[in-house]
Scaffold this motif. Sequence first.
Motif, mmCIF file in Angstrom:
data_model
loop_
_atom_site.group_PDB
_atom_site.id
_atom_site.type_symbol
_atom_site.label_atom_id
_atom_site.label_comp_id
_atom_site.label_asym_id
_atom_site.label_seq_id
_atom_site.Cartn_x
_atom_site.Cartn_y
_atom_site.Cartn_z
ATOM 1 N N ALA A 143 5.230 -11.908 -0.013
ATOM 2 C CA ALA A 143 3.946 -11.582 -0.636
ATOM 3 C C ALA A 143 3.288 -10.394 0.052
ATOM 4 N N ARG A 144 3.350 -10.372 1.392
ATOM 5 C CA ARG A 144 2.746 -9.281 2.161
ATOM 6 C C ARG A 144 3.468 -7.961 1.897
ATOM 7 N N LEU A 145 4.801 -7.998 1.828
ATOM 8 C CA LEU A 145 5.581 -6.792 1.561
ATOM 9 C C LEU A 145 5.270 -6.244 0.171
ATOM 10 N N ARG A 146 5.223 -7.126 -0.806
ATOM 11 C CA ARG A 146 4.981 -6.689 -2.180
ATOM 12 C C ARG A 146 3.610 -6.035 -2.306
ATOM 13 N N ARG A 147 2.590 -6.662 -1.737
ATOM 14 C CA ARG A 147 1.255 -6.077 -1.823
ATOM 15 C C ARG A 147 1.198 -4.755 -1.069
ATOM 16 N N GLY A 148 1.871 -4.679 0.075
ATOM 17 C CA GLY A 148 1.888 -3.446 0.845
ATOM 18 C C GLY A 148 2.533 -2.297 0.088
ATOM 19 N N TRP A 187 4.131 2.962 -3.171
ATOM 20 C CA TRP A 187 5.586 2.974 -3.341
ATOM 21 C C TRP A 187 5.998 2.199 -4.591
ATOM 22 N N LEU A 188 5.185 1.228 -4.983
ATOM 23 C CA LEU A 188 5.279 0.639 -6.307
ATOM 24 C C LEU A 188 4.047 1.084 -7.064
ATOM 25 N N ARG A 189 4.240 1.520 -8.287
ATOM 26 C CA ARG A 189 3.171 2.176 -9.019
ATOM 27 C C ARG A 189 2.337 1.197 -9.830
ATOM 28 N N ARG A 190 1.014 1.302 -9.674
ATOM 29 C CA ARG A 190 0.090 0.571 -10.522
ATOM 30 C C ARG A 190 -0.116 1.337 -11.831
ATOM 31 N N ARG A 191 -0.279 0.607 -12.902
ATOM 32 C CA ARG A 191 -0.471 1.214 -14.220
ATOM 33 C C ARG A 191 -1.919 1.058 -14.657
ATOM 34 N N GLN A 192 -2.516 2.154 -15.052
ATOM 35 C CA GLN A 192 -3.903 2.168 -15.499
ATOM 36 C C GLN A 192 -3.964 2.068 -17.015
ATOM 37 N N VAL A 193 -5.017 1.462 -17.516
ATOM 38 C CA VAL A 193 -5.345 1.547 -18.938
ATOM 39 C C VAL A 193 -6.751 2.141 -19.034
ATOM 40 N N PRO A 194 -7.056 2.847 -20.119
ATOM 41 C CA PRO A 194 -8.312 3.602 -20.186
ATOM 42 C C PRO A 194 -9.536 2.782 -20.565
ATOM 43 N N VAL A 195 -9.546 1.502 -20.204
ATOM 44 C CA VAL A 195 -10.732 0.658 -20.362
ATOM 45 C C VAL A 195 -10.851 -0.175 -19.094
ATOM 46 N N PRO A 196 -12.042 -0.699 -18.788
ATOM 47 C CA PRO A 196 -12.172 -1.540 -17.596
ATOM 48 C C PRO A 196 -11.312 -2.799 -17.683
ATOM 49 N N ASN A 199 -5.100 -26.478 3.826
ATOM 50 C CA ASN A 199 -4.737 -26.407 5.244
ATOM 51 C C ASN A 199 -4.558 -24.979 5.743
ATOM 52 N N GLY A 200 -4.776 -23.996 4.856
ATOM 53 C CA GLY A 200 -4.716 -22.591 5.271
ATOM 54 C C GLY A 200 -3.327 -22.039 5.450
ATOM 55 N N ARG A 201 -2.319 -22.745 4.941
ATOM 56 C CA ARG A 201 -0.933 -22.296 5.098
ATOM 57 C C ARG A 201 -0.394 -21.698 3.794
ATOM 58 N N PRO A 202 0.612 -20.825 3.892
ATOM 59 C CA PRO A 202 1.235 -20.282 2.683
ATOM 60 C C PRO A 202 2.079 -21.342 1.970
ATOM 61 N N ILE A 203 2.332 -21.117 0.682
ATOM 62 C CA ILE A 203 3.262 -21.942 -0.093
ATOM 63 C C ILE A 203 4.643 -21.913 0.594
ATOM 64 N N PRO A 204 5.352 -23.010 0.685
ATOM 65 C CA PRO A 204 5.051 -24.370 0.224
ATOM 66 C C PRO A 204 4.393 -25.256 1.278
ATOM 67 N N ALA A 205 4.159 -24.722 2.478
ATOM 68 C CA ALA A 205 3.514 -25.527 3.510
ATOM 69 C C ALA A 205 2.049 -25.777 3.183
ATOM 70 N N GLY A 206 1.444 -24.908 2.413
ATOM 71 C CA GLY A 206 0.057 -25.033 1.998
ATOM 72 C C GLY A 206 -0.129 -24.403 0.629
ATOM 73 N N PRO A 207 -1.371 -24.269 0.169
ATOM 74 C CA PRO A 207 -1.611 -23.784 -1.192
ATOM 75 C C PRO A 207 -1.761 -22.274 -1.331
ATOM 76 N N LEU A 208 -1.658 -21.503 -0.242
ATOM 77 C CA LEU A 208 -2.010 -20.088 -0.300
ATOM 78 C C LEU A 208 -0.906 -19.230 -0.922
ATOM 79 N N ARG A 209 -1.278 -18.501 -1.959
ATOM 80 C CA ARG A 209 -0.394 -17.471 -2.502
ATOM 81 C C ARG A 209 -0.434 -16.211 -1.644
ATOM 82 N N GLU A 210 -1.617 -15.969 -1.054
ATOM 83 C CA GLU A 210 -1.831 -14.810 -0.184
ATOM 84 C C GLU A 210 -2.736 -15.248 0.961
ATOM 85 N N PRO A 211 -2.821 -14.464 2.044
ATOM 86 C CA PRO A 211 -3.701 -14.845 3.153
ATOM 87 C C PRO A 211 -5.158 -14.918 2.715
ATOM 88 N N VAL A 212 -5.924 -15.750 3.406
ATOM 89 C CA VAL A 212 -7.346 -15.893 3.093
ATOM 90 C C VAL A 212 -8.065 -14.549 3.183
#
Length: 340
Positions: free
Chosen positions: A33-38, A44-53, A176-189
Amino acid sequence: MPGKGAKTPAWWYDGAPVPLGARLLAPLYAAVARLRRGLYRRGWLRRRQVPVPVIVVGNITAGGTGKTPLTIELVQRLRAAGWKPGVASRGYGRDDAGTARWVTADLAPGLGGDEPLLIAWKTGVPVRVDRDRVAAARALLQAGCDVVVCDDGLQHYRLARDIEIEVVDAQRRYGNGRPIPAGPLREPVARARDCDFRVVNLGQAGDAGEASVAAGFGEWTMRLCIDSARPLRGRRERPLQAFAGQRVHAVAGIAHPQRFFQMLRDHGIGVVPHAFADHHRFQASDLAFGSELPVLMTEKDAVKCKAFATDWHYAVPLQAELPAAFWVALLDRLGKLARA
């Protein structure tokens, strides 16, 4: 690894010991998860914009926190303010998840997913389900929408977003503040600090009062309210008070069914509880309880039961209430984006 619709592991929230296998897998999940967000943050991975909010309503934990009721209320507020919103969703649990489609109130639940179907039923705005939320946003743009609301998708970084709203369960918070599957976090708090708004879901308890400031961004409270029951077939809507002092079958196939049952009890209703897994595919036999007590269910479940409902089946509408100042702040931010 627990997924959406699966039973929440006991150790996530109740302090039970975390199994060794989950503890070993958690660092791997967190690293990916940390690598992907980084990669997205560095371009290095491109975000795609659309012309509305684009507004994303999501969370950093697995499981339900109240995103869909907030999405519905958000869409209704946007329409009242003169916007033309559309909703993009993955449509979890669809039969053909790889097929993009428009969701309307009369679409089969297996084709649209229960949450998109509920949003379409409640709001009437364009709803597009697609694994690729960029493609979904572009389709909504072609349909005449001038703002895209994503129901979930905080971690779908490929679609650039202008406003992020994190939704947190007031009782469970981050477990419990832990990442999946040890806890519920998809990403750090710490990821939550990047969101523009944090909405804390109090359930029915508490008061949606004024904002407080926490961790450098606004924290707002949301209260979920019920006060009526809508028959799935023909008859007039009834106040919940009409069921006070009676026993009813209560049906909930949501992330936290006990919350719904308690909300009914708080209205003086005698609850015979029937809890199902989140996103359960209902059949007529699921509601064959052997007695002719009224059956009260969440709207999310009701959209999947309309085809075989009887005169005894009622949907209980859920209303998300937030302080007026929240909507002022959100619409002000949106207006600034539009002018820019």
